[in-house]
Scaffold this active site. Structure first.
Site, mmCIF file in Angstrom:
data_model
loop_
_atom_site.group_PDB
_atom_site.id
_atom_site.type_symbol
_atom_site.label_atom_id
_atom_site.label_comp_id
_atom_site.label_asym_id
_atom_site.label_seq_id
_atom_site.Cartn_x
_atom_site.Cartn_y
_atom_site.Cartn_z
ATOM 1 N N HIS A 1 -3.303 7.081 2.391
ATOM 2 C CA HIS A 1 -3.709 5.771 1.870
ATOM 3 C C HIS A 1 -5.136 5.496 2.345
ATOM 4 C CE1 HIS A 1 -4.032 1.656 0.963
ATOM 5 N NE2 HIS A 1 -3.755 1.200 2.168
ATOM 6 N N ASN B 1 -10.094 -0.299 -0.244
ATOM 7 C CA ASN B 1 -8.637 -0.181 -0.171
ATOM 8 C C ASN B 1 -8.044 -0.782 -1.449
ATOM 9 O OD1 ASN B 1 -5.918 -0.562 0.331
ATOM 10 N ND2 ASN B 1 -6.188 -1.257 2.435
ATOM 11 N N CYS C 1 0.815 -1.222 0.000
ATOM 12 C CA CYS C 1 0.000 0.000 0.000
ATOM 13 C C CYS C 1 0.847 1.270 0.000
ATOM 14 C CB CYS C 1 -0.958 -0.012 1.173
ATOM 15 S SG CYS C 1 -2.008 -1.469 1.164
HETATM 16 O O1 UT7 Z 1 -3.626 -1.221 3.519
HETATM 17 C C1 UT7 Z 1 -3.388 -1.693 4.779
HETATM 18 C C2 UT7 Z 1 -4.219 -2.888 4.934
HETATM 19 N N1 UT7 Z 1 -5.033 -3.085 6.063
HETATM 20 C C3 UT7 Z 1 -5.624 -2.203 6.871
HETATM 21 O O2 UT7 Z 1 -5.497 -1.031 6.844
HETATM 22 C C4 UT7 Z 1 -6.531 -2.823 7.908
HETATM 23 C C5 UT7 Z 1 -6.376 -2.191 9.270
HETATM 24 N N2 UT7 Z 1 -7.343 -2.743 10.209
HETATM 25 C C6 UT7 Z 1 -8.646 -2.413 10.189
HETATM 26 O O3 UT7 Z 1 -9.047 -1.599 9.380
HETATM 27 C C7 UT7 Z 1 -9.556 -3.008 11.228
HETATM 28 O O4 UT7 Z 1 -8.784 -3.735 12.178
HETATM 29 C C8 UT7 Z 1 -10.624 -3.950 10.603
HETATM 30 C C9 UT7 Z 1 -11.615 -3.122 9.777
HETATM 31 C C10 UT7 Z 1 -9.960 -5.008 9.750
HETATM 32 C C11 UT7 Z 1 -11.407 -4.642 11.719
HETATM 33 O O5 UT7 Z 1 -11.990 -3.694 12.588
HETATM 34 P P1 UT7 Z 1 -11.987 -3.962 14.156
HETATM 35 O O6 UT7 Z 1 -12.733 -2.872 14.794
HETATM 36 O O7 UT7 Z 1 -10.554 -4.166 14.562
HETATM 37 O O8 UT7 Z 1 -12.821 -5.298 14.261
HETATM 38 P P2 UT7 Z 1 -12.395 -6.683 14.925
HETATM 39 O O9 UT7 Z 1 -11.441 -7.394 14.047
HETATM 40 O O10 UT7 Z 1 -12.009 -6.430 16.367
HETATM 41 O O11 UT7 Z 1 -13.758 -7.442 14.945
HETATM 42 C C12 UT7 Z 1 -14.844 -7.010 15.763
HETATM 43 C C13 UT7 Z 1 -15.997 -7.967 15.549
HETATM 44 C C14 UT7 Z 1 -15.603 -9.436 15.673
HETATM 45 O O12 UT7 Z 1 -16.697 -10.114 16.255
HETATM 46 P P3 UT7 Z 1 -16.695 -10.494 17.819
HETATM 47 O O13 UT7 Z 1 -15.502 -11.381 18.004
HETATM 48 O O14 UT7 Z 1 -16.564 -9.182 18.548
HETATM 49 O O15 UT7 Z 1 -18.009 -11.167 17.997
HETATM 50 C C15 UT7 Z 1 -15.460 -9.906 14.255
HETATM 51 O O16 UT7 Z 1 -15.700 -11.284 14.098
HETATM 52 O O17 UT7 Z 1 -16.487 -7.809 14.212
HETATM 53 C C16 UT7 Z 1 -16.545 -9.103 13.560
HETATM 54 N N3 UT7 Z 1 -16.292 -8.918 12.147
HETATM 55 C C17 UT7 Z 1 -17.271 -8.660 11.263
HETATM 56 N N4 UT7 Z 1 -18.583 -8.537 11.417
HETATM 57 C C18 UT7 Z 1 -19.316 -8.279 10.326
HETATM 58 C C19 UT7 Z 1 -15.108 -8.928 11.493
HETATM 59 N N5 UT7 Z 1 -15.305 -8.690 10.184
HETATM 60 C C20 UT7 Z 1 -16.637 -8.523 10.014
HETATM 61 C C21 UT7 Z 1 -17.441 -8.246 8.908
HETATM 62 N N6 UT7 Z 1 -18.763 -8.123 9.102
HETATM 63 N N7 UT7 Z 1 -16.943 -8.077 7.671
#
Ligand code: UT7
Length: 324
Positions: free
Chosen positions: A251, A281, A112
């Protein structure tokens, strides 16, 4: 002394749009979760176009807008982590497609932050007087690598390409200062396309794993920590202050990341351009896609002072101060 200025931009995205609701039909997710956690509403997915096709579309737009003769293009750098082939480079495919017979062409891979690294390399060639111009394009077809069983990752990425024409100038404008870096110690936080060392004389598997794997929280923490530091270093190096900056083009990974960066830098959020709602992204294409949109909308004008800042797998990051 020479500087390199951005004299034209161009982009190309697939026509096919996939909304969050479309994704929720094949993945356990919903529009509310994706929008609130990332700011992404839709993304463009390839209908068969590959990274070189999108990059060629962006290059053609740059050529049309700038009026440059393809035979006068001296350097083509393509930043991508989703190339059609491991070799030939995507840049060589673009060279042939646009008829830039006299150009030197190669790819850079810094995920990225790839566009920032590509710009940095081209800027050096121009500043040293080796080349008078360069086309730098970020292009990605990430949809081909997404694991639709991994809802934490597959909802975030999209396809697209965009880039710039960089030209030599003796005026103090264009790329004024840069700050780039890498942290290979955290490489496993975001990987894609593992290829094991199997061959017929060993017992190692030959089965490659194409898909993208990400520790979302680790990348979130890295981005919200490293980008403000990188931008502060950039400002220090260049002797500029945040209130002199017209726009930051970050980004386009996640609107929450951008909000935290804006708070940490004490810069108003409305100086940060965002269009991840439309594209998701797109890795190395995201900064030039945003830049091109700003140019098309007339937001960036002659004299605008901007910061580009990218971060991603590697881990890598890069910030640049650019005067238009
Ligand atoms: O270019 C660089 C590449 N990457 C990035 O920039 C990614 C950087 N990270 C992020 O943007 C965030 O960490 C994410 C968007 C990937 C995730 O957000 P988060 O607030 O850290 O969510 P999480 O991983 O802590 O998940 C929270 C909850 C979980 O459920 P439980 O365990 O709390 O019941 C996940 O299973 O959200 C659930 N979850 C979803 N729910 C619905 C994870 N993905 C999804 C989804 N839809 N797509």
């Amino acid at each position: 002394m020479y500087f390199s200025k951005i004299s034209a931009t161009g982009s190309c995205a697939p026509d096919k749009i996939v909304t969050n609701d479309d994704l929720s039909k094949i993945v356990d997710t919903n529009d509310e979760w994706i929008v609130s956690r990332s700011g992404i509403k839709r993304r463009h997915f390839s209908s068969g176009e590959n990274a070189s096709d999108l990059a060629t579309g962006a290059a053609e737009e740059i050529i049309k807008r700038s009026g440059i003769d393809p035979l006068d293009i001296e350097l083509i750098i393509v930043a991508t982590v989703s190339a059609d082939y491991t070799t030939p480079s995507t840049a060589c495919l673009v060279q042939a497609n646009i008829g830039a017979a006299n150009a030197v062409a190669f790819d850079v891979g810094a995920a990225c932050a790839g566009f920032m690294f590509g710009l940095s390399v081209a800027d050096k060639y121009i500043k040293c007087g080796v080349y008078k111009n360069a086309i730098i394009i970020g292009t990605e077809v990430l949809s081909k690598y997404l694991d639709f069983n991994d809802r934490g990752t597959c909802v975030l990425f999209g396809d697209g390409a965009a880039g710039v024409l960089l030209e030599r100038t003796e005026e103090q404008e264009g790329i004024l200062c840069e700050e780039i870096g890498s942290d290979g110690f955290k490489a496993m936080a975001l990987t894609k396309g593992f290829s094991p060392a199997g061959n017929v004389f060993n017992n190692v598997s030959c089965e490659a794993d194409r898909s993208m794997k990400m520790d979302g929280k680790a990348i979130f923490d890295f981005a919200t920590r490293s980008v403000p530091v990188s931008v502060k270093k950039l400002l220090e190096k260049s002797g500029r202050f945040t209130d002199e900056i017209d726009f930051v083009i970050p980004h386009q990974a996640n609107s929450r990341i951008v909000e935290i960066i804006s708070r940490k830098l004490k810069m108003p959020l409305d100086k940060f351009y965002m269009n991840m709602d439309e594209y998701g992204n797109t890795s190395s294409a995201s900064i030039p896609l945003a830049l091109n949109e700003m140019v098309e909308k007339g937001i960036i004008k002659k004299g605008s002072l901007c910061i580009f800042t990218g971060f991603g797998a590697g881990l890598t990051w890069g910030s640049m101060l650019v005067k238009f």
